[in-house]
Design an enzyme around this catalytic site. Structure first.
Site, PDB file in Angstrom:
ATOM      1  N   GLY A  14      -7.288 -12.525  18.891  1.00  0.00           N
ATOM      2  CA  GLY A  14      -7.560 -13.093  17.612  1.00  0.00           C
ATOM      3  C   GLY A  14      -8.783 -13.103  17.042  1.00  0.00           C
ATOM      4  O   GLY A  14      -9.812 -13.257  17.672  1.00  0.00           O
ATOM      5  N   ARG A  75      -3.771  -7.159  20.098  1.00  0.00           N
ATOM      6  CA  ARG A  75      -3.005  -7.660  21.387  1.00  0.00           C
ATOM      7  C   ARG A  75      -2.399  -6.398  22.115  1.00  0.00           C
ATOM      8  O   ARG A  75      -1.701  -5.866  21.283  1.00  0.00           O
ATOM      9  CB  ARG A  75      -2.141  -8.659  21.123  1.00  0.00           C
ATOM     10  CG  ARG A  75      -2.772  -9.820  20.030  1.00  0.00           C
ATOM     11  CD  ARG A  75      -2.286 -11.083  20.274  1.00  0.00           C
ATOM     12  NE  ARG A  75      -2.572 -12.064  19.020  1.00  0.00           N
ATOM     13  CZ  ARG A  75      -3.594 -12.945  19.240  1.00  0.00           C
ATOM     14  NH1 ARG A  75      -4.164 -13.274  20.268  1.00  0.00           N
ATOM     15  NH2 ARG A  75      -3.880 -13.755  18.044  1.00  0.00           N
ATOM     16  N   ASP A 106      -9.701 -16.746  25.732  1.00  0.00           N
ATOM     17  CA  ASP A 106      -9.357 -16.587  27.233  1.00  0.00           C
ATOM     18  C   ASP A 106      -8.196 -15.568  27.605  1.00  0.00           C
ATOM     19  O   ASP A 106      -8.615 -15.196  28.802  1.00  0.00           O
ATOM     20  CB  ASP A 106      -8.803 -18.106  27.432  1.00  0.00           C
ATOM     21  CG  ASP A 106      -7.366 -18.801  26.805  1.00  0.00           C
ATOM     22  OD1 ASP A 106      -7.091 -18.067  25.973  1.00  0.00           O
ATOM     23  OD2 ASP A 106      -7.199 -19.711  27.202  1.00  0.00           O
ATOM     24  N   THR A 128     -13.102 -16.837  19.451  1.00  0.00           N
ATOM     25  CA  THR A 128     -11.850 -17.475  19.169  1.00  0.00           C
ATOM     26  C   THR A 128     -12.015 -18.698  18.134  1.00  0.00           C
ATOM     27  O   THR A 128     -12.768 -19.476  18.601  1.00  0.00           O
ATOM     28  CB  THR A 128     -10.859 -17.927  20.230  1.00  0.00           C
ATOM     29  OG1 THR A 128      -9.647 -18.769  19.672  1.00  0.00           O
ATOM     30  CG2 THR A 128     -11.756 -18.684  21.222  1.00  0.00           C
ATOM     31  N   ASP A 130     -10.005 -21.011  18.031  1.00  0.00           N
ATOM     32  CA  ASP A 130      -9.387 -22.231  18.540  1.00  0.00           C
ATOM     33  C   ASP A 130     -10.145 -23.202  19.640  1.00  0.00           C
ATOM     34  O   ASP A 130      -9.853 -24.325  19.708  1.00  0.00           O
ATOM     35  CB  ASP A 130      -8.110 -21.549  19.426  1.00  0.00           C
ATOM     36  CG  ASP A 130      -7.143 -21.243  18.528  1.00  0.00           C
ATOM     37  OD1 ASP A 130      -7.013 -21.505  17.413  1.00  0.00           O
ATOM     38  OD2 ASP A 130      -5.974 -20.390  19.445  1.00  0.00           O
ATOM     39  N   ASP A 132     -10.828 -22.980  22.418  1.00  0.00           N
ATOM     40  CA  ASP A 132     -10.032 -23.346  23.659  1.00  0.00           C
ATOM     41  C   ASP A 132     -10.459 -22.301  24.886  1.00  0.00           C
ATOM     42  O   ASP A 132      -9.700 -22.067  25.950  1.00  0.00           O
ATOM     43  CB  ASP A 132      -8.309 -23.126  23.675  1.00  0.00           C
ATOM     44  CG  ASP A 132      -8.223 -21.828  23.141  1.00  0.00           C
ATOM     45  OD1 ASP A 132      -8.996 -21.106  22.942  1.00  0.00           O
ATOM     46  OD2 ASP A 132      -6.930 -21.499  23.273  1.00  0.00           O
ATOM     47  N   ARG A 174      -2.779 -22.616  18.666  1.00  0.00           N
ATOM     48  CA  ARG A 174      -1.246 -22.337  19.401  1.00  0.00           C
ATOM     49  C   ARG A 174      -1.178 -23.354  20.546  1.00  0.00           C
ATOM     50  O   ARG A 174      -0.053 -23.913  20.545  1.00  0.00           O
ATOM     51  CB  ARG A 174      -1.521 -20.860  19.986  1.00  0.00           C
ATOM     52  CG  ARG A 174      -0.079 -20.664  20.367  1.00  0.00           C
ATOM     53  CD  ARG A 174      -0.208 -19.009  20.661  1.00  0.00           C
ATOM     54  NE  ARG A 174      -1.375 -18.529  21.061  1.00  0.00           N
ATOM     55  CZ  ARG A 174      -1.907 -17.070  21.128  1.00  0.00           C
ATOM     56  NH1 ARG A 174      -0.893 -16.351  20.534  1.00  0.00           N
ATOM     57  NH2 ARG A 174      -3.088 -16.892  21.458  1.00  0.00           N
TER      58      ARG A 174
HETATM   59  P1  ADP Z   1      -7.224 -14.335  23.031  1.00  0.00           P
HETATM   60  O1  ADP Z   1      -8.275 -13.243  23.572  1.00  0.00           O
HETATM   61  O2  ADP Z   1      -7.744 -14.671  21.659  1.00  0.00           O
HETATM   62  O3  ADP Z   1      -6.912 -15.564  23.879  1.00  0.00           O
HETATM   63  P2  ADP Z   1      -4.692 -12.968  23.865  1.00  0.00           P
HETATM   64  O4  ADP Z   1      -4.357 -14.125  24.676  1.00  0.00           O
HETATM   65  O5  ADP Z   1      -3.620 -12.516  22.906  1.00  0.00           O
HETATM   66  O6  ADP Z   1      -6.175 -13.395  22.748  1.00  0.00           O
HETATM   67  O7  ADP Z   1      -5.283 -12.047  24.609  1.00  0.00           O
HETATM   68  C1  ADP Z   1      -5.829 -10.727  23.904  1.00  0.00           C
HETATM   69  C2  ADP Z   1      -5.593  -9.809  24.944  1.00  0.00           C
HETATM   70  O8  ADP Z   1      -5.981  -9.767  26.317  1.00  0.00           O
HETATM   71  C3  ADP Z   1      -3.985  -9.563  25.158  1.00  0.00           C
HETATM   72  O9  ADP Z   1      -3.144  -8.651  24.384  1.00  0.00           O
HETATM   73  C4  ADP Z   1      -3.992  -8.584  26.566  1.00  0.00           C
HETATM   74  O10 ADP Z   1      -4.167  -7.398  26.259  1.00  0.00           O
HETATM   75  C5  ADP Z   1      -5.168  -9.130  27.324  1.00  0.00           C
HETATM   76  N1  ADP Z   1      -4.634 -10.092  28.069  1.00  0.00           N
HETATM   77  C6  ADP Z   1      -4.293 -11.289  27.922  1.00  0.00           C
HETATM   78  N2  ADP Z   1      -3.783 -11.964  29.139  1.00  0.00           N
HETATM   79  C7  ADP Z   1      -4.147 -11.308  29.958  1.00  0.00           C
HETATM   80  C8  ADP Z   1      -3.691 -11.252  31.649  1.00  0.00           C
HETATM   81  N3  ADP Z   1      -3.496 -12.127  32.213  1.00  0.00           N
HETATM   82  N4  ADP Z   1      -4.020 -10.044  32.209  1.00  0.00           N
HETATM   83  C9  ADP Z   1      -4.806  -9.110  31.344  1.00  0.00           C
HETATM   84  N5  ADP Z   1      -5.002  -8.963  30.215  1.00  0.00           N
HETATM   85  C10 ADP Z   1      -4.701  -9.808  29.522  1.00  0.00           C
HETATM   86  O1  F6P Z   2      -6.756 -16.634  17.367  1.00  0.00           O
HETATM   87  C1  F6P Z   2      -6.175 -17.827  17.557  1.00  0.00           C
HETATM   88  C2  F6P Z   2      -4.842 -18.121  16.630  1.00  0.00           C
HETATM   89  O2  F6P Z   2      -5.408 -18.105  15.399  1.00  0.00           O
HETATM   90  C3  F6P Z   2      -3.848 -19.309  17.135  1.00  0.00           C
HETATM   91  O3  F6P Z   2      -4.534 -20.220  16.559  1.00  0.00           O
HETATM   92  C4  F6P Z   2      -2.735 -18.498  16.637  1.00  0.00           C
HETATM   93  O4  F6P Z   2      -1.730 -19.047  17.322  1.00  0.00           O
HETATM   94  C5  F6P Z   2      -2.715 -17.217  16.904  1.00  0.00           C
HETATM   95  O5  F6P Z   2      -4.284 -16.905  16.958  1.00  0.00           O
HETATM   96  C6  F6P Z   2      -2.081 -16.439  16.055  1.00  0.00           C
HETATM   97  O6  F6P Z   2      -2.232 -15.117  16.404  1.00  0.00           O
HETATM   98  P1  F6P Z   2      -1.518 -13.839  15.632  1.00  0.00           P
HETATM   99  O7  F6P Z   2      -2.595 -13.002  14.970  1.00  0.00           O
HETATM  100  O8  F6P Z   2      -0.866 -12.948  16.557  1.00  0.00           O
HETATM  101  O9  F6P Z   2      -0.581 -14.363  14.689  1.00  0.00           O
END
Ligand code: ADP
Ligand code: F6P
Length: 322
Positions: A14, A75, A106, A128, A130, A132, A174
């Protein structure tokens, strides 16, 4: 360890206000060290598809005050697979990237760790709204997001009071309730529902509303975190049970946009510069940048990713009292 000549930078997950300030600091600090900088577009997705641009001091002019991310973000499901990660490591080698700076949450750090295990030197910067990310007290974008949400909730409160209504206001987060908790405190909400604490006892909220009405309160603000969700239905049930007009507002993506606050601009700048210092001056590998006890610092990536954190019991208890 071989000398770093080229640094890659990407934003992932995000978006968050302040990511541009971090990109700017990475680019300008790296150029100061005499390094080549490659900006990867659209996070891991752009890495797999070789979507990139060469960056210099001028390519980050006039972005510090802008929301979003000039490198775009995404993502990327392919990157969750071993093949995707190997393709990513290969792309880093093909682009001549000796170290990669990943700005994200994360999830993005898990991707960074996967790359590091495949021989890519990666440094993560927490970005982020969030908040978190376990290894840090601060994440880029949280400050702007809570200020945006706080202002919106103040406005909703005005009209809610005029009409003597109840309001269920859903904020982002989330799986973490930090935005809800901070707005709950800052906006003086009557009820704060966090994924970390909420037990689904709606009757307790209804009883609280009725008690407050008997005491002469003209409104009742319930801040509900996205992780709990269902605000529209919740408002309907509350209205049916209390007989009081109840409206739901889902603040949504407005919380992720907008010009970053001063704090987000400054801390993101410090973190971006620190990431490059860690690589170029300190010669470290696979680190996570953090803000702890008032200082920008770095952790070993494995150590940082093994950390856990949760909403502070103290903050939650105080929010209930106030
Ligand atoms: P954020 O970084 O904001 O927490 P996401 O959880 O959507 O957002 O993760 C962003 C991207 O990081 C994912 O779309 C994916 O490409 C990569 N990613 C997330 N989790 C993993 C994982 N367990 N192993 C490898 N890549 C990951
Ligand atoms: O960036 C974090 C976040 O805003 C969460 O709070 C929310 O659930 C999620 O991203 C929404 O993401 P997307 O852009 O995939 O709808």
């Amino acid at each position: 360890m071989s000398e770093i000549k080229t640094i890659g930078v990407l934003t992932s997950g995000g978006d968050a206000p302040g990511m541009n300030a971090a990109i700017r600091a990475v680019v300008r600090t790296a150029v100061e060290y005499g390094k080549r900088v490659v900006g990867i577009k659209k996070g891991y997705s752009g890495l797999l598809n070789y979507e990139y641009e060469e960056m210099g001091k001028r390519s980050v002019s006039e972005i510090i005050g802008k929301g979003g991310t000039i490198l775009y973000t995404a993502r990327c499901d392919e990157f969750l697979t071993e093949e995707g990660q190997q393709k990513g490591a290969e792309a880093c080698r093909n682009l001549g990237i000796d170290a990669l700076v990943v700005i994200g949450g994360d999830g993005s750090f898990k991707g960074a760790k996967a790359l590091s295990k495949l021989g890519v030197n990666v440094v993560g910067i927490p970005g982020t709204i969030d908040l978190d990310v376990s290894s840090t007290d601060y994440t880029i974008g949280f400050d702007t997001a809570v200020n945006t949400a706080m202002s919106a909730i103040d406005k909703i409160r005005d009209t809610s009071t005029s009409h003597e209504r109840c309001s269920v206001i859903e904020v982002m987060g989330r799986s973490a309730g930090y935005i809800a908790l901070w707005c709950g405190i800052a906006n003086g909400a009557e009820d704060i529902l966090l994924p970390e604490y909420y037990d689904g006892n709606e009757q307790a909220i209804i009883d609280h509303i009725i008690r407050n009405r008997h005491r002469g309160k003209k409104h009742h603000i319930i801040i509900n975190a996205e992780g709990i969700g269902g605000s529209v239905e919740m408002a309907q049930r509350i209205e049916a049970a209390t007989g009081l007009e109840t409206r739901a507002t889902i603040l949504g993506y407005m919380q992720r946009g907008g010009s970053p606050t001063c704090r987000d601009r400054v801390y993101a700048s410090l973190m971006g510069a620190k990431a490059v210092d860690v690589l170029c001056a300190e010669g470290k590998e696979n680190r996570i940048i953090a803000f702890q006890h008032g200082e920008v610092m770095d952790y070993d990536m494995d150590e940082a990713l093994a950390m856990t954190k949760t909403v502070s019991d103290f903050e939650y208890r105080i929010a209930q009292i106030l």
